[in-house]
Design a protein around this motif. Structure first.
Motif, PDB file in Angstrom:
ATOM      1  N   UNK A 110     -26.880  20.337   7.852  1.00 25.15           N
ATOM      2  CA  UNK A 110     -26.005  20.485   6.702  1.00 25.15           C
ATOM      3  C   UNK A 110     -26.579  19.801   5.477  1.00 25.15           C
ATOM      4  N   UNK A 111     -27.220  18.628   5.665  1.00 24.09           N
ATOM      5  CA  UNK A 111     -27.811  17.932   4.535  1.00 24.09           C
ATOM      6  C   UNK A 111     -28.973  18.711   3.955  1.00 24.09           C
ATOM      7  N   UNK A 112     -29.709  19.429   4.808  1.00 28.20           N
ATOM      8  CA  UNK A 112     -30.840  20.216   4.315  1.00 28.20           C
ATOM      9  C   UNK A 112     -30.349  21.374   3.459  1.00 28.20           C
ATOM     10  N   UNK A 113     -29.183  21.923   3.796  1.00 27.03           N
ATOM     11  CA  UNK A 113     -28.676  23.063   3.059  1.00 27.03           C
ATOM     12  C   UNK A 113     -27.874  22.644   1.828  1.00 27.03           C
ATOM     13  N   UNK A 114     -27.138  21.546   1.947  1.00 28.13           N
ATOM     14  CA  UNK A 114     -26.267  21.123   0.874  1.00 28.13           C
ATOM     15  C   UNK A 114     -26.745  19.792   0.296  1.00 28.13           C
ATOM     16  N   UNK A 115     -26.562  19.644  -1.014  1.00 27.39           N
ATOM     17  CA  UNK A 115     -26.799  18.378  -1.678  1.00 27.39           C
ATOM     18  C   UNK A 115     -25.797  18.258  -2.815  1.00 27.39           C
ATOM     19  N   UNK A 116     -25.699  17.073  -3.363  1.00 30.01           N
ATOM     20  CA  UNK A 116     -24.660  16.826  -4.361  1.00 30.01           C
ATOM     21  C   UNK A 116     -24.869  17.655  -5.628  1.00 30.01           C
ATOM     22  N   UNK A 117     -26.117  17.945  -5.968  1.00 27.07           N
ATOM     23  CA  UNK A 117     -26.380  18.763  -7.146  1.00 27.07           C
ATOM     24  C   UNK A 117     -25.891  20.195  -6.935  1.00 27.07           C
ATOM     25  N   UNK A 118     -26.182  20.726  -5.762  1.00 30.80           N
ATOM     26  CA  UNK A 118     -25.766  22.086  -5.460  1.00 30.80           C
ATOM     27  C   UNK A 118     -24.246  22.194  -5.408  1.00 30.80           C
ATOM     28  N   UNK A 119     -23.603  21.212  -4.787  1.00 31.02           N
ATOM     29  CA  UNK A 119     -22.138  21.236  -4.684  1.00 31.02           C
ATOM     30  C   UNK A 119     -21.483  21.134  -6.058  1.00 31.02           C
ATOM     31  N   UNK A 120     -21.968  20.197  -6.872  1.00 27.41           N
ATOM     32  CA  UNK A 120     -21.399  20.039  -8.215  1.00 27.41           C
ATOM     33  C   UNK A 120     -21.664  21.267  -9.075  1.00 27.41           C
ATOM     34  N   UNK A 121     -22.871  21.815  -8.984  1.00 26.31           N
ATOM     35  CA  UNK A 121     -23.195  23.006  -9.764  1.00 26.31           C
ATOM     36  C   UNK A 121     -22.349  24.200  -9.374  1.00 26.31           C
ATOM     37  N   UNK A 122     -22.142  24.393  -8.062  1.00 28.58           N
ATOM     38  CA  UNK A 122     -21.310  25.502  -7.603  1.00 28.58           C
ATOM     39  C   UNK A 122     -19.870  25.336  -8.067  1.00 28.58           C
ATOM     40  N   UNK A 123     -19.362  24.098  -8.035  1.00 25.38           N
ATOM     41  CA  UNK A 123     -17.987  23.870  -8.469  1.00 25.38           C
ATOM     42  C   UNK A 123     -17.825  24.161  -9.963  1.00 25.38           C
ATOM     43  N   UNK A 124     -18.747  23.633 -10.771  1.00 28.01           N
ATOM     44  CA  UNK A 124     -18.623  23.789 -12.219  1.00 28.01           C
ATOM     45  C   UNK A 124     -18.829  25.240 -12.654  1.00 28.01           C
ATOM     46  N   UNK A 125     -19.862  25.886 -12.124  1.00 32.29           N
ATOM     47  CA  UNK A 125     -20.090  27.279 -12.492  1.00 32.29           C
ATOM     48  C   UNK A 125     -19.015  28.189 -11.901  1.00 32.29           C
ATOM     49  N   UNK A 126     -18.514  27.847 -10.722  1.00 30.68           N
ATOM     50  CA  UNK A 126     -17.455  28.653 -10.121  1.00 30.68           C
ATOM     51  C   UNK A 126     -16.199  28.661 -10.971  1.00 30.68           C
ATOM     52  N   UNK A 127     -15.792  27.481 -11.453  1.00 29.39           N
ATOM     53  CA  UNK A 127     -14.614  27.398 -12.328  1.00 29.39           C
ATOM     54  C   UNK A 127     -14.848  28.176 -13.619  1.00 29.39           C
ATOM     55  N   UNK A 128     -16.033  28.018 -14.202  1.00 25.61           N
ATOM     56  CA  UNK A 128     -16.342  28.702 -15.461  1.00 25.61           C
ATOM     57  C   UNK A 128     -16.361  30.210 -15.280  1.00 25.61           C
ATOM     58  N   UNK A 129     -17.016  30.684 -14.221  1.00 24.78           N
ATOM     59  CA  UNK A 129     -17.092  32.120 -13.992  1.00 24.78           C
ATOM     60  C   UNK A 129     -15.720  32.710 -13.685  1.00 24.78           C
ATOM     61  N   UNK A 130     -14.911  31.973 -12.916  1.00 24.39           N
ATOM     62  CA  UNK A 130     -13.568  32.480 -12.585  1.00 24.39           C
ATOM     63  C   UNK A 130     -12.722  32.625 -13.852  1.00 24.39           C
ATOM     64  N   UNK A 131     -12.731  31.600 -14.715  1.00 22.28           N
ATOM     65  CA  UNK A 131     -11.967  31.687 -15.961  1.00 22.28           C
ATOM     66  C   UNK A 131     -12.531  32.762 -16.888  1.00 22.28           C
TER      67      UNK A 131
END
Length: 310
Positions: free
Chosen positions: A45-66
């Protein structure tokens, strides 16, 4: 005929398996990876996920949804004006307040986000597709084609990107579709150079040499055997391209030559709000912070993808 078709399909599959790098040791590597993962709980899981990827997905996900929602629905009309509601501060009724015409800023930010996302996506799609095609052919074949394309990219890069975009828009006219075309032209050379360098690196790899000896076609080598190995670098460049496209589109709209009224644009909102910074600071802060949020999200997403590929 059926037997010949099946034999041909098996032959192509065998060629692909034979020329893929490390195919003969794939099972051994897979077993070693499984044993390492079993020894270290959560390592996969650590190899696939990192804090940058998680934060980026959250921020872009909110922006794209709105942004996508703003293309079809907003809490208030983005064009309806009300003199009685001018310059209202943020509240439960108007989350981001109202502007100098009494329009709901949150609704206009939603629509502006959607416009920015659409324009940026089209710019990256146009320049990325052109970059893949030109970079693949010039990097693999070289020769006169490589020389001509590289000199053209050098000429384009010789001009400041904003200046060149302004020249192209002055010839084509303002509007978001002309912005897409002009920025697509300006952004193409960077994608060409990235893809070309990867094809130059991989075209003489051992598995590509084996593919040539086995008679695999050139186009199949380009787009089946080499291109998938370029995507790890290419996707990081796409995220950077998104950032540049967002800032460029906002800059063009700020100057009044991008998205035209009555369509909302974050850059145009910033331009309209600069005269009201003291009386209504929320008017300028909300679109400005939205641009920062969007750019930061794609930057974190690109960094997360890069670290995941290491």
């Amino acid at each position: 005929m059926g037997t010949d078709t099946e034999l041909g399909a098996h032959t192509e599959a065998e060629k692909d398996m034979a020329v893929m790098p490390g195919a003969e040791t794939g099972m051994e590597l897979h077993r070693e990876a499984e044993s390492d993962t079993a020894k270290e709980p959560g390592a996969g899981r650590q190899a696939k996920w990192n804090k940058y990827l998680a934060a980026g997905l959250m921020m872009t996900g909110i922006s794209l949804a709105l942004g996508i929602l703003g293309l079809f629905w907003t809490p208030y009309s983005t064009t309806a004006m009300s003199a009685a509601e001018k310059f209202q501060a943020p509240s439960l009724r108007h989350f981001f307040g109202t502007d100098n015409f009494g329009r709901d800023i949150f609704s206009r930010v939603m629509q502006g986000l959607g416009t920015t996302v659409v324009v940026s996506s089209l710019v990256v799609a146009v320049s990325g597709t052109a970059g893949i095609l030109l970079g693949a052919f010039t990097g693999y074949f070289g020769g006169l084609l490589d020389e001509v394309v590289m000199r053209i990219t050098d000429a384009v890069n010789g001009f400041p990107s904003i200046l060149l975009t302004l020249v192209i828009i002055s010839l084509l006219g303002s509007g978001k579709w002309n912005v897409v075309l002009s920025l697509g032209i300006v952004f193409t050379p960077s994608f060409v150079r990235i893809v070309r360098s990867e094809f130059l690196r991989l075209r003489d790899a051992d598995y590509i040499r084996r593919a040539r000896l086995m008679g695999v076609g050139r186009l199949r080598i380009l787009f089946v055997h080499i291109l998938p190995n370029v995507f790890s670098v290419f996707w990081v460049s796409v995220m950077i391209g998104f950032n540049n496209a967002i800032l460029a589109e906002s800059g063009m709209s700020y100057l009044g030559i991008g998205v035209q009224p009555p369509d909302a644009s974050l850059g145009k909102m910033l331009s309209d709000a600069q005269g009201y910074l003291q009386n209504a600071p929320w008017y300028a802060c909300t679109p400005g912070l939205t641009i920062v949020w969007l750019v930061l999200g794609f930057s974190l997403l690109g960094e997360g993808i890069r670290r995941r590929g290491e």
